[in-house]
Design an enzyme around this catalytic site. Structure first.
Site, PDB file in Angstrom:
ATOM      1  NE  ARG A   1     -17.031 104.369 -43.128  1.00  0.00           N
ATOM      2  CZ  ARG A   1     -18.161 103.671 -42.985  1.00  0.00           C
ATOM      3  NH1 ARG A   1     -19.202 103.903 -43.758  1.00  0.00           N
ATOM      4  NH2 ARG A   1     -18.227 102.713 -42.092  1.00  0.00           N
TER       5      ARG A   1
ATOM      6  NE  ARG B   1     -18.583  97.412 -39.377  1.00  0.00           N
ATOM      7  CZ  ARG B   1     -18.319  98.538 -40.048  1.00  0.00           C
ATOM      8  NH1 ARG B   1     -17.072  98.949 -40.214  1.00  0.00           N
ATOM      9  NH2 ARG B   1     -19.294  99.243 -40.552  1.00  0.00           N
TER      10      ARG B   1
ATOM     11  NE  ARG C   1     -18.266 103.742 -38.464  1.00  0.00           N
ATOM     12  CZ  ARG C   1     -19.380 103.319 -39.073  1.00  0.00           C
ATOM     13  NH1 ARG C   1     -20.066 104.149 -39.833  1.00  0.00           N
ATOM     14  NH2 ARG C   1     -19.800 102.088 -38.938  1.00  0.00           N
TER      15      ARG C   1
ATOM     16  NE  ARG D   1     -25.925  95.341 -39.160  1.00  0.00           N
ATOM     17  CZ  ARG D   1     -25.597  96.619 -39.191  1.00  0.00           C
ATOM     18  NH1 ARG D   1     -26.510  97.540 -39.312  1.00  0.00           N
ATOM     19  NH2 ARG D   1     -24.341  96.981 -39.139  1.00  0.00           N
TER      20      ARG D   1
ATOM     21  CE  LYS E   1     -26.081  98.974 -44.003  1.00  0.00           C
ATOM     22  NZ  LYS E   1     -24.686  98.500 -44.168  1.00  0.00           N
TER      23      LYS E   1
HETATM   24  P1  AMP Z   1     -23.532 100.452 -39.207  1.00  0.00           P
HETATM   25  O1  AMP Z   1     -23.228 101.890 -39.115  1.00  0.00           O
HETATM   26  O2  AMP Z   1     -24.963 100.166 -39.618  1.00  0.00           O
HETATM   27  O3  AMP Z   1     -22.525  99.673 -40.017  1.00  0.00           O
HETATM   28  O4  AMP Z   1     -23.435  99.871 -37.705  1.00  0.00           O
HETATM   29  C1  AMP Z   1     -22.230  99.949 -36.977  1.00  0.00           C
HETATM   30  C2  AMP Z   1     -22.289  98.978 -35.812  1.00  0.00           C
HETATM   31  O5  AMP Z   1     -23.403  99.301 -34.952  1.00  0.00           O
HETATM   32  C3  AMP Z   1     -22.513  97.516 -36.205  1.00  0.00           C
HETATM   33  O6  AMP Z   1     -21.313  96.860 -36.557  1.00  0.00           O
HETATM   34  C4  AMP Z   1     -23.122  96.953 -34.920  1.00  0.00           C
HETATM   35  O7  AMP Z   1     -22.153  96.740 -33.928  1.00  0.00           O
HETATM   36  C5  AMP Z   1     -24.002  98.109 -34.446  1.00  0.00           C
HETATM   37  N1  AMP Z   1     -25.360  98.003 -35.028  1.00  0.00           N
HETATM   38  C6  AMP Z   1     -25.930  98.813 -35.960  1.00  0.00           C
HETATM   39  N2  AMP Z   1     -27.186  98.411 -36.240  1.00  0.00           N
HETATM   40  C7  AMP Z   1     -27.409  97.316 -35.477  1.00  0.00           C
HETATM   41  C8  AMP Z   1     -28.497  96.434 -35.312  1.00  0.00           C
HETATM   42  N3  AMP Z   1     -29.637  96.573 -36.007  1.00  0.00           N
HETATM   43  N4  AMP Z   1     -28.369  95.415 -34.424  1.00  0.00           N
HETATM   44  C9  AMP Z   1     -27.248  95.247 -33.714  1.00  0.00           C
HETATM   45  N5  AMP Z   1     -26.184  96.029 -33.823  1.00  0.00           N
HETATM   46  C10 AMP Z   1     -26.235  97.059 -34.692  1.00  0.00           C
END
Ligand code: AMP
Length: 226
Positions: free
Chosen positions: A136, A180, A169, A97, A17
């Site tokens: 990654r 996740r 990360r 989400r 994404k």
């Molecule tokens: P991502 O980089 O989109 O995979 O997001 C990394 C982490 O940030 C996720 O595993 C969540 O803990 C938090 N996060 C990102 N976007 C959201 C969202 N819309 N709602 C809640 N937590 C989020």
């Protein structure tokens, strides 16, 4: 309803994404809003929001909806006020989400006389998720993303641009990846069904290479715009 381009990118962690979002936003001149990036920036800067969100991010859980939705509301409003989203076109990466966030999001959009044009669902297999995320590495300075096998840095574990040591990360550790994925299946996948019923989902095969995925997304959005 205004004829804006509002798109949402949905997909499992590791679906690509973030990589696609930047290119898609550039192509369609959309303002990109990535909740993951905003939350990580807050964590890095040790803001109150960041310190609260870190507890959830590090365990692979979602940050609380109130935090994320009010953050999004502020970003959308300030982009509209500052006119830094051309024609109020937005691409959301990683938001909404779950159904709870989505309900609040729809209310915010309705108040602004906006609506979602397309939900781009990047579909990938679980073993591809593990393969991508365990390999990654990111630059802690510029956030450039590498893959140890398919897109390695030129010099041993150093960012090509900043020459800073790359890091894994915290949430790309194996137990957190597992969590996740569980959270994604339980909370995010129902959103795909919700938008399928509204005929808004563009499903993209995310197992292909990044350039092909980008082409598929662009042609999908072009169809949705007509
Ligand atoms: P991502 O980089 O989109 O995979 O997001 C990394 C982490 O940030 C996720 O595993 C969540 O803990 C938090 N996060 C990102 N976007 C959201 C969202 N819309 N709602 C809640 N937590 C989020």
């Amino acid at each position: 309803m205004k004829n804006n381009l509002i798109c949402v990118l949905i997909g499992a962690p590791g679906a690509g994404k973030g990589t696609q979002a930047k290119n898609v936003a550039n192509h369609f001149k959309c303002k990109l809003i990535s909740t993951g990036d905003i939350l990580r920036e807050n964590v890095e800067n040790k803001t109150v929001l960041g310190l609260e969100a870190k507890k959830y991010i590090d365990n692979g859980n979602l940050a609380p909806a109130q935090i994320v939705v009010s953050m999004i509301k502020n970003v959308i409003k300030s982009s509209i006020e500052k006119k830094d989203a051309s024609d109020n076109n937005f691409l959301f990466d990683g938001f909404p989400r779950d159904l709870e966030q989505n309900k609040l999001f729809e209310q915010i959009l309705a108040q602004l006389n906006l609506s979602i044009k397309a939900v781009i669902y990047i579909n990938i297999e679980d073993d591809v998720v593990y393969e991508r995320l365990t390999n990654r590495r990111v630059c802690p300075k510029c956030n450039r993303v590498y893959h140890l096998k398919f897109n390695p840095p030129k010099f041993d574990n150093l960012c090509d641009d900043c020459k800073v040591a790359l890091i894994t990360r915290e949430d790309d550790k194996i137990d957190v990846i597992k969590k996740r994925l569980e959270v994604y299946k339980q909370l995010t996948e129902p959103l795909i069904e919700y938008y399928r019923k509204k005929n808004k989902v563009i499903e993209i095969n995310g197992n292909k290479d990044a350039e092909e995925v980008l082409k598929d997304i662009i042609s999908g959005i072009n169809c949705a715009k007509q």
